[in-house]
Design a protein around this motif. Structure first.
Motif, PDB file in Angstrom:
ATOM      1  N   GLN A 198       0.814  -1.218   0.000  1.00  0.00           N
ATOM      2  CA  GLN A 198       0.000   0.000   0.000  1.00  0.00           C
ATOM      3  C   GLN A 198       0.851   1.273   0.000  1.00  0.00           C
ATOM      4  OE1 GLN A 198      -2.262  -0.897   3.530  1.00  0.00           O
ATOM      5  NE2 GLN A 198      -3.964  -1.797   2.376  1.00  0.00           N
ATOM      6  N   ALA A 199       2.083   1.193   0.504  1.00  0.00           N
ATOM      7  CA  ALA A 199       2.919   2.382   0.607  1.00  0.00           C
ATOM      8  C   ALA A 199       3.704   2.676  -0.667  1.00  0.00           C
ATOM      9  CB  ALA A 199       3.886   2.236   1.781  1.00  0.00           C
ATOM     10  N   ALA A 200       3.970   1.635  -1.467  1.00  0.00           N
ATOM     11  CA  ALA A 200       4.795   1.819  -2.653  1.00  0.00           C
ATOM     12  C   ALA A 200       4.159   2.809  -3.627  1.00  0.00           C
ATOM     13  CB  ALA A 200       5.011   0.471  -3.341  1.00  0.00           C
ATOM     14  N   ASP A 201       4.982   3.725  -4.152  1.00  0.00           N
ATOM     15  CA  ASP A 201       4.521   4.700  -5.157  1.00  0.00           C
ATOM     16  C   ASP A 201       3.316   5.477  -4.654  1.00  0.00           C
ATOM     17  OD1 ASP A 201       4.622   5.994  -7.613  1.00  0.00           O
ATOM     18  OD2 ASP A 201       3.308   4.538  -8.580  1.00  0.00           O
ATOM     19  N   SER A 202       3.342   5.803  -3.360  1.00  0.00           N
ATOM     20  CA  SER A 202       2.256   6.575  -2.723  1.00  0.00           C
ATOM     21  C   SER A 202       0.893   5.895  -2.881  1.00  0.00           C
ATOM     22  CB  SER A 202       2.202   7.992  -3.302  1.00  0.00           C
ATOM     23  OG  SER A 202       3.418   8.686  -3.074  1.00  0.00           O
ATOM     24  N   GLY A 203       0.912   4.589  -3.006  1.00  0.00           N
ATOM     25  CA  GLY A 203      -0.336   3.829  -3.077  1.00  0.00           C
ATOM     26  C   GLY A 203      -0.907   3.661  -4.465  1.00  0.00           C
ATOM     27  N   ARG A 204      -0.303   4.310  -5.487  1.00  0.00           N
ATOM     28  CA  ARG A 204      -0.876   4.245  -6.830  1.00  0.00           C
ATOM     29  C   ARG A 204      -0.772   2.841  -7.417  1.00  0.00           C
ATOM     30  NH1 ARG A 204       1.427   9.417  -6.852  1.00  0.00           N
ATOM     31  NH2 ARG A 204       3.404   8.624  -7.682  1.00  0.00           N
ATOM     32  N   THR A 205       0.362   2.196  -7.167  1.00  0.00           N
ATOM     33  CA  THR A 205       0.540   0.843  -7.701  1.00  0.00           C
ATOM     34  C   THR A 205      -0.474  -0.112  -7.094  1.00  0.00           C
ATOM     35  OG1 THR A 205       2.896   1.195  -8.061  1.00  0.00           O
ATOM     36  CG2 THR A 205       2.141  -1.087  -7.956  1.00  0.00           C
ATOM     37  N   TYR A 206      -0.657  -0.017  -5.779  1.00  0.00           N
ATOM     38  CA  TYR A 206      -1.620  -0.910  -5.118  1.00  0.00           C
ATOM     39  C   TYR A 206      -3.037  -0.640  -5.615  1.00  0.00           C
ATOM     40  CZ  TYR A 206      -4.152  -3.447  -1.514  1.00  0.00           C
ATOM     41  OH  TYR A 206      -4.986  -4.314  -0.867  1.00  0.00           O
ATOM     42  N   TRP A 207      -3.355   0.616  -5.830  1.00  0.00           N
ATOM     43  CA  TRP A 207      -4.688   0.951  -6.344  1.00  0.00           C
ATOM     44  C   TRP A 207      -4.920   0.274  -7.688  1.00  0.00           C
ATOM     45  CZ3 TRP A 207      -9.118   3.010  -4.743  1.00  0.00           C
ATOM     46  CH2 TRP A 207     -10.040   3.420  -5.705  1.00  0.00           C
ATOM     47  N   ASP A 208      -3.893   0.234  -8.522  1.00  0.00           N
ATOM     48  CA  ASP A 208      -4.019  -0.366  -9.852  1.00  0.00           C
ATOM     49  C   ASP A 208      -3.972  -1.896  -9.818  1.00  0.00           C
ATOM     50  OD1 ASP A 208      -4.187   2.122 -11.034  1.00  0.00           O
ATOM     51  OD2 ASP A 208      -2.024   2.246 -11.451  1.00  0.00           O
ATOM     52  N   ARG A 209      -3.226  -2.451  -8.831  1.00  0.00           N
ATOM     53  CA  ARG A 209      -2.952  -3.894  -8.867  1.00  0.00           C
ATOM     54  C   ARG A 209      -3.574  -4.674  -7.717  1.00  0.00           C
ATOM     55  NH1 ARG A 209       2.972  -5.800  -9.616  1.00  0.00           N
ATOM     56  NH2 ARG A 209       1.767  -7.679 -10.103  1.00  0.00           N
ATOM     57  N   GLN A 210      -4.361  -4.055  -6.893  1.00  0.00           N
ATOM     58  CA  GLN A 210      -4.867  -4.773  -5.730  1.00  0.00           C
ATOM     59  C   GLN A 210      -5.691  -5.996  -6.109  1.00  0.00           C
ATOM     60  OE1 GLN A 210      -7.888  -2.641  -3.387  1.00  0.00           O
ATOM     61  NE2 GLN A 210      -7.938  -1.069  -4.966  1.00  0.00           N
ATOM     62  N   TRP A 211      -6.334  -5.970  -7.287  1.00  0.00           N
ATOM     63  CA  TRP A 211      -7.109  -7.137  -7.711  1.00  0.00           C
ATOM     64  C   TRP A 211      -6.195  -8.335  -7.996  1.00  0.00           C
ATOM     65  CZ3 TRP A 211     -12.257  -7.088  -7.243  1.00  0.00           C
ATOM     66  CH2 TRP A 211     -12.977  -8.162  -7.765  1.00  0.00           C
ATOM     67  N   ASP A 212      -4.915  -8.065  -8.232  1.00  0.00           N
ATOM     68  CA  ASP A 212      -3.942  -9.129  -8.510  1.00  0.00           C
ATOM     69  C   ASP A 212      -3.065  -9.418  -7.301  1.00  0.00           C
ATOM     70  OD1 ASP A 212      -4.727  -9.339 -11.229  1.00  0.00           O
ATOM     71  OD2 ASP A 212      -3.542  -7.563 -11.703  1.00  0.00           O
ATOM     72  N   SER A 213      -3.571  -9.110  -6.118  1.00  0.00           N
ATOM     73  CA  SER A 213      -2.798  -9.339  -4.899  1.00  0.00           C
ATOM     74  C   SER A 213      -3.449 -10.423  -4.052  1.00  0.00           C
ATOM     75  CB  SER A 213      -2.691  -8.046  -4.087  1.00  0.00           C
ATOM     76  OG  SER A 213      -3.945  -7.708  -3.527  1.00  0.00           O
ATOM     77  N   CYS A 214      -2.736 -10.823  -3.009  1.00  0.00           N
ATOM     78  CA  CYS A 214      -3.279 -11.788  -2.052  1.00  0.00           C
ATOM     79  C   CYS A 214      -2.710 -11.473  -0.678  1.00  0.00           C
ATOM     80  CB  CYS A 214      -2.934 -13.224  -2.457  1.00  0.00           C
ATOM     81  SG  CYS A 214      -1.163 -13.603  -2.378  1.00  0.00           S
ATOM     82  N   CYS A 215      -3.379 -11.952   0.346  1.00  0.00           N
ATOM     83  CA  CYS A 215      -2.874 -11.925   1.715  1.00  0.00           C
ATOM     84  C   CYS A 215      -2.888 -13.351   2.240  1.00  0.00           C
ATOM     85  CB  CYS A 215      -3.740 -11.025   2.606  1.00  0.00           C
ATOM     86  SG  CYS A 215      -3.527  -9.267   2.315  1.00  0.00           S
ATOM     87  N   TYR A 216      -1.934 -13.678   3.104  1.00  0.00           N
ATOM     88  CA  TYR A 216      -1.847 -15.051   3.584  1.00  0.00           C
ATOM     89  C   TYR A 216      -1.206 -15.087   4.963  1.00  0.00           C
ATOM     90  CZ  TYR A 216       3.024 -14.623   2.048  1.00  0.00           C
ATOM     91  OH  TYR A 216       4.312 -14.216   1.881  1.00  0.00           O
ATOM     92  N   GLY A 217      -1.399 -16.203   5.637  1.00  0.00           N
ATOM     93  CA  GLY A 217      -0.832 -16.354   6.971  1.00  0.00           C
ATOM     94  C   GLY A 217      -1.492 -17.499   7.706  1.00  0.00           C
ATOM     95  N   GLN A 218      -1.320 -17.523   9.005  1.00  0.00           N
ATOM     96  CA  GLN A 218      -1.883 -18.580   9.838  1.00  0.00           C
ATOM     97  C   GLN A 218      -2.595 -17.966  11.027  1.00  0.00           C
ATOM     98  OE1 GLN A 218       0.842 -21.701  10.829  1.00  0.00           O
ATOM     99  NE2 GLN A 218      -0.588 -22.741  12.197  1.00  0.00           N
ATOM    100  N   ALA A 219      -3.763 -18.497  11.354  1.00  0.00           N
ATOM    101  CA  ALA A 219      -4.530 -18.065  12.519  1.00  0.00           C
ATOM    102  C   ALA A 219      -5.100 -19.314  13.183  1.00  0.00           C
ATOM    103  CB  ALA A 219      -5.649 -17.102  12.115  1.00  0.00           C
ATOM    104  N   GLY A 220      -4.638 -19.620  14.365  1.00  0.00           N
ATOM    105  CA  GLY A 220      -5.069 -20.850  15.011  1.00  0.00           C
ATOM    106  C   GLY A 220      -4.557 -22.057  14.245  1.00  0.00           C
ATOM    107  N   GLU A 221      -5.416 -23.027  14.014  1.00  0.00           N
ATOM    108  CA  GLU A 221      -5.027 -24.250  13.309  1.00  0.00           C
ATOM    109  C   GLU A 221      -5.093 -24.089  11.794  1.00  0.00           C
ATOM    110  OE1 GLU A 221      -7.785 -27.119  14.781  1.00  0.00           O
ATOM    111  OE2 GLU A 221      -6.669 -27.495  16.627  1.00  0.00           O
TER     112      GLU A 221
END
Length: 351
Positions: A198-221
């Motif tokens: 979100q911070a890169a290029d003042s957020g412009r890149t994320y605004w354009d590419r957020q549909w091509d992003s993902c979040c991941y991790g672990q919570a509990g099991e």
């Protein structure tokens, strides 16, 4: 004793006559074929009003009674006469009373076992203490998994919420899962966070590419992956995917423009669905079990009912449903990590 139309009609007449709340409530329409069921369902809908598809029954030659809300939504199937009478009464009281707690009290006034059964959410009255009361869960559901339910309906932060669990004592490697989905290997290796995207290029890149992003991790099991669409070639390495040791998986999908919200639960290679396929959450109505009574997902019926009774102030059925998923399956997402941008994130790798 085999259930026939006559035995059912006589038993319901005796039941309804003995309780003031059921007086004047007739036996739901009974059909003997799929064609008759459609006609009965239409008549029941007209009688109940456009906003409520009334209960109708399909009686098989062997005495099995199938309860339906509408011609295609089967809500129970039983050979037991007492269960049938209870389920007819439950539907009638729910329609007349509306409030879940009041419905439980009304059914308890008819039969204490029926009140306990309704509170339990299943087809028996087990799982409660001697007074038939429900022990409160003890925390705010909106501080748990339900925090994301509201925004998720608008596909925010992502369209798809996917969860994966391994056998007890093992975990599904979140980084390996993200790579198999198609995440950028450099960003995975660098430990990139959502706030970095979100911070890169003042957020412009994320605004354009957020549909091509993902979040991941672990919570509990559970290991989680959140995304809009997967890139071509995701999971191409079948052996690597099998090596993750996934035993269970849950997918929640929202398509807000079409008001389609789905739930898909897999154990191994088998979908847990009572042969109904991917299930739409739009069917869930407060006070009614969302899934086939006594079916494979009856544990969720019980969890939803507990959520309704524990949290009468929560009127959003999606939040109640998500809380039930947390209580029954242990699904969760780290709210603070998402709010502060600390959750792991990546764009899909460039082709």
């Amino acid at each position: 004793m085999k259930i026939t139309e006559q035995t059912l009609a006589e038993a319901w007449q005796r039941t309804a006559a003995g309780h003031s709340l059921l007086q004047g409530v007739g036996l739901p329409p009974v059909a003997f074929s799929e064609g008759e069921l459609e006609e009965c369902a239409e008549r029941a809908r007209e009688a109940a009003g456009a906003a409520d598809e009334g209960l109708c029954l399909l009686l098989d030659p062997d005495g099995t009674v199938h309860g339906h809300h509408g011609p295609y939504r089967e809500v129970f199937a039983t050979l037991d006469l007492e269960q049938t009478l209870y389920l007819i009464a439950e539907a009638a009281v729910c329609q007349r009373v509306g409030d879940v707690a009041e419905t439980a009290e009304a059914l308890e006034g008819i039969d204490p076992a029926w009140g306990r059964r309704f509170r339990n959410g299943g087809l028996d009255d087990t799982g409660r203490d001697d007074t038939g009361t429900v022990e409160a869960c003890g925390h705010d559901p909106l501080e748990g998994f339900a925090w994301i339910a509201g925004s998720w309906r608008q596909q925010d932060p992502y369209t798809n919420l996917a969860f994966f669990r391994a056998a007890p004592g093992r975990t599904v490697d979140a980084e390996q899962l993200a790579l198999l989905y198609g995440a950028d290997p450099a960003q995975v290796a660098a430990g990139t966070r959502l706030k970095d995207l979100q911070a890169a290029d003042s957020g412009r890149t994320y605004w354009d590419r957020q549909w091509d992003s993902c979040c991941y991790g672990q919570a509990g099991e559970w290991t989680y992956m959140l995304y809009h669409e997967t890139p071509p070639g995701a999971f191409a390495d079948k052996e690597a995917y099998a090596a993750l040791g996934i035993e269970e998986s849950v997918w929640l999908s929202a398509t807000s423009a079409k008001a389609i919200y789905t739930f898909d639960y897999m154990r191994g290679d088998r979908r847990v669905d009572d042969d109904r396929g991917i299930l739409e959450l739009i069917w869930y109505e407060r006070g009614r079990a969302p899934y086939l009574r006594g079916g494979e997902l009856d544990f969720l019926n019980r969890a939803v009912r507990r959520a309704e009774l524990d949290h009468p102030d929560v009127t959003n059925t999606f939040q109640l449903y998500f809380h039930a998923l947390e209580e029954s399956l242990g699904l969760r997402l780290p709210r603070r990590d998402f709010a502060e941008g600390e959750v792991r994130a990546a764009y899909w790798a460039e082709a």
